[in-house]
Design a protein around this motif. Structure first.
Motif, PDB file in Angstrom:
ATOM      1  N   MET A  39      60.700  41.556  44.142  1.00  0.00           N
ATOM      2  CA  MET A  39      59.714  41.781  43.492  1.00  0.00           C
ATOM      3  C   MET A  39      58.388  42.774  44.845  1.00  0.00           C
ATOM      4  N   SER A  40      57.935  43.603  43.899  1.00  0.00           N
ATOM      5  CA  SER A  40      57.312  44.720  44.437  1.00  0.00           C
ATOM      6  C   SER A  40      55.625  44.103  45.293  1.00  0.00           C
ATOM      7  N   THR A  41      55.687  44.667  46.016  1.00  0.00           N
ATOM      8  CA  THR A  41      54.289  44.646  46.395  1.00  0.00           C
ATOM      9  C   THR A  41      52.716  44.896  45.147  1.00  0.00           C
ATOM     10  N   GLU A  42      52.875  45.780  45.449  1.00  0.00           N
ATOM     11  CA  GLU A  42      52.064  45.941  43.714  1.00  0.00           C
ATOM     12  C   GLU A  42      52.242  44.880  42.906  1.00  0.00           C
ATOM     13  N   GLN A  43      53.797  44.408  42.194  1.00  0.00           N
ATOM     14  CA  GLN A  43      53.461  43.211  41.124  1.00  0.00           C
ATOM     15  C   GLN A  43      52.838  41.757  41.994  1.00  0.00           C
ATOM     16  N   GLN A  44      53.055  42.200  43.514  1.00  0.00           N
ATOM     17  CA  GLN A  44      52.959  40.303  44.005  1.00  0.00           C
ATOM     18  C   GLN A  44      51.077  40.151  43.572  1.00  0.00           C
ATOM     19  N   THR A  45      50.327  41.733  44.156  1.00  0.00           N
ATOM     20  CA  THR A  45      49.426  41.850  43.892  1.00  0.00           C
ATOM     21  C   THR A  45      48.781  41.526  42.919  1.00  0.00           C
ATOM     22  N   GLU A  46      49.239  41.982  41.953  1.00  0.00           N
ATOM     23  CA  GLU A  46      49.182  42.182  40.394  1.00  0.00           C
ATOM     24  C   GLU A  46      49.560  40.711  39.396  1.00  0.00           C
ATOM     25  N   ILE A  47      50.208  40.207  39.815  1.00  0.00           N
ATOM     26  CA  ILE A  47      50.267  38.613  39.726  1.00  0.00           C
ATOM     27  C   ILE A  47      49.250  37.535  40.737  1.00  0.00           C
ATOM     28  N   GLU A  48      48.751  38.042  42.326  1.00  0.00           N
ATOM     29  CA  GLU A  48      47.472  36.739  42.820  1.00  0.00           C
ATOM     30  C   GLU A  48      46.727  37.953  42.119  1.00  0.00           C
ATOM     31  N   ALA A  49      45.972  38.633  41.783  1.00  0.00           N
ATOM     32  CA  ALA A  49      45.090  38.555  40.786  1.00  0.00           C
ATOM     33  C   ALA A  49      44.950  38.105  39.679  1.00  0.00           C
ATOM     34  N   ALA A  50      45.843  38.207  38.501  1.00  0.00           N
ATOM     35  CA  ALA A  50      45.733  37.555  37.390  1.00  0.00           C
ATOM     36  C   ALA A  50      45.692  36.399  37.703  1.00  0.00           C
ATOM     37  N   VAL A  51      46.655  35.460  38.945  1.00  0.00           N
ATOM     38  CA  VAL A  51      45.961  33.832  38.890  1.00  0.00           C
ATOM     39  C   VAL A  51      44.918  34.221  39.100  1.00  0.00           C
ATOM     40  N   LEU A  52      43.800  34.804  40.160  1.00  0.00           N
ATOM     41  CA  LEU A  52      42.304  34.631  40.304  1.00  0.00           C
ATOM     42  C   LEU A  52      41.533  35.321  38.836  1.00  0.00           C
ATOM     43  N   ARG A  53      41.918  35.793  38.049  1.00  0.00           N
ATOM     44  CA  ARG A  53      41.529  36.274  36.533  1.00  0.00           C
ATOM     45  C   ARG A  53      41.894  34.188  36.130  1.00  0.00           C
ATOM     46  N   ARG A  54      42.298  33.904  35.604  1.00  0.00           N
ATOM     47  CA  ARG A  54      42.729  32.372  35.747  1.00  0.00           C
ATOM     48  C   ARG A  54      41.931  31.530  36.108  1.00  0.00           C
ATOM     49  N   LEU A  55      42.075  31.211  36.909  1.00  0.00           N
ATOM     50  CA  LEU A  55      41.272  30.228  38.191  1.00  0.00           C
ATOM     51  C   LEU A  55      39.924  30.388  37.250  1.00  0.00           C
ATOM     52  N   LEU A  56      39.563  31.564  37.304  1.00  0.00           N
ATOM     53  CA  LEU A  56      38.042  31.816  37.663  1.00  0.00           C
ATOM     54  C   LEU A  56      37.746  32.124  35.573  1.00  0.00           C
ATOM     55  N   ALA A  57      38.519  31.903  34.885  1.00  0.00           N
ATOM     56  CA  ALA A  57      38.364  31.759  33.941  1.00  0.00           C
ATOM     57  C   ALA A  57      38.371  30.469  33.175  1.00  0.00           C
ATOM     58  N   HIS A  58      39.467  29.919  34.086  1.00  0.00           N
ATOM     59  CA  HIS A  58      38.973  28.101  33.886  1.00  0.00           C
ATOM     60  C   HIS A  58      38.006  27.658  34.311  1.00  0.00           C
ATOM     61  N   LEU A  59      37.468  28.206  35.572  1.00  0.00           N
ATOM     62  CA  LEU A  59      37.128  27.306  35.694  1.00  0.00           C
ATOM     63  C   LEU A  59      34.993  27.514  34.902  1.00  0.00           C
ATOM     64  N   ASP A  60      35.128  28.286  34.212  1.00  0.00           N
ATOM     65  CA  ASP A  60      34.127  28.823  33.328  1.00  0.00           C
ATOM     66  C   ASP A  60      34.290  28.176  31.939  1.00  0.00           C
ATOM     67  N   GLU A  61      35.335  27.550  31.732  1.00  0.00           N
ATOM     68  CA  GLU A  61      35.876  26.345  30.529  1.00  0.00           C
ATOM     69  C   GLU A  61      35.290  25.644  31.368  1.00  0.00           C
ATOM     70  N   ARG A  62      35.695  25.124  32.285  1.00  0.00           N
ATOM     71  CA  ARG A  62      35.263  23.863  32.559  1.00  0.00           C
ATOM     72  C   ARG A  62      34.039  23.977  33.531  1.00  0.00           C
ATOM     73  N   LYS A  63      32.992  24.130  32.940  1.00  0.00           N
ATOM     74  CA  LYS A  63      31.540  23.923  33.293  1.00  0.00           C
ATOM     75  C   LYS A  63      31.191  22.410  34.129  1.00  0.00           C
ATOM     76  N   ASP A  64      31.656  21.598  33.577  1.00  0.00           N
ATOM     77  CA  ASP A  64      31.646  20.502  33.295  1.00  0.00           C
ATOM     78  C   ASP A  64      32.186  20.026  34.618  1.00  0.00           C
ATOM     79  N   ALA A  65      32.722  20.212  35.450  1.00  0.00           N
ATOM     80  CA  ALA A  65      33.868  20.327  36.616  1.00  0.00           C
ATOM     81  C   ALA A  65      32.241  21.084  37.342  1.00  0.00           C
ATOM     82  N   GLN A  66      31.665  20.077  38.430  1.00  0.00           N
ATOM     83  CA  GLN A  66      30.128  20.394  39.160  1.00  0.00           C
ATOM     84  C   GLN A  66      30.897  20.695  40.451  1.00  0.00           C
ATOM     85  N   ASN A  67      30.269  21.718  40.633  1.00  0.00           N
ATOM     86  CA  ASN A  67      30.683  21.761  42.853  1.00  0.00           C
ATOM     87  C   ASN A  67      30.316  21.244  43.533  1.00  0.00           C
ATOM     88  N   ILE A  68      29.931  19.769  43.267  1.00  0.00           N
ATOM     89  CA  ILE A  68      29.927  18.665  44.210  1.00  0.00           C
ATOM     90  C   ILE A  68      31.492  17.899  44.243  1.00  0.00           C
TER      91      ILE A  68
END
Length: 97
Positions: free
Chosen positions: A1-30
Motif C-alpha cells: 500500500m502506498s503512502t497516498e492510499q494509506q492517507t486516503e484510507i485514514e481520511a475516509a475513516v475520519l469521515r466515517r467516524l464523524l458521520a457516525h457521531l453525527d447519526e448518534r447525537k444521543d451519544a453525549q460528549n460526557i
C-alpha cells in the motif's frame, strides 16, 4: 500500500467516524469521555492542533464546526442534554486516574 492510499484510507475513516457521531447525537460528549476518554471536542482540538502544526489557518470554532457539522452553539442548543449527577461523578472518577 502506498503512502497516498494509506492517507486516503485514514481520511475516509475520519469521515466515517464523524458521520457516525453525527447519526448518534444521543451519544453525549460526557458519555464518550466516560467510556472512551475522548469526545467531539477532543477531536476538534486534535484537528486544530494538526492545522497549527502545519502552519495552516484554523481556529477552535472552525475546528468544532468541522467536527459537529454546524456551529457548536447551534449543535449544543439542539442536541446537548445537561449531564446527570451520575455522569459527572463517573467523569470525576475517570479523570482522576
Amino acid at each position: 500500500m502506498s503512502t497516498e492510499q494509506q492517507t486516503e484510507i485514514e481520511a475516509a475513516v475520519l469521515r466515517r467516524l464523524l458521520a457516525h457521531l453525527d447519526e448518534r447525537k444521543d451519544a453525549q460528549n460526557i458519555d464518550l469521555m466516560n467510556l472512551a476518554g475522548f469526545c467531539r471536542n477532543c477531536l476538534s482540538k486534535w484537528y486544530l492542533a494538526e492545522h497549527e502544526a502545519r502552519d495552516l489557518d484554523m481556529d477552535y470554532d472552525k475546528a468544532r464546526e468541522f467536527v459537529y457539522g454546524e456551529p457548536y452553539e447551534d449543535w449544543k442548543k439542539k442536541h446537548q442534554a445537561s449531564a446527570t449527577k451520575e455522569q459527572l461523578a463517573k467523569f470525576d472518577q475517570v479523570t482522576k486516574k
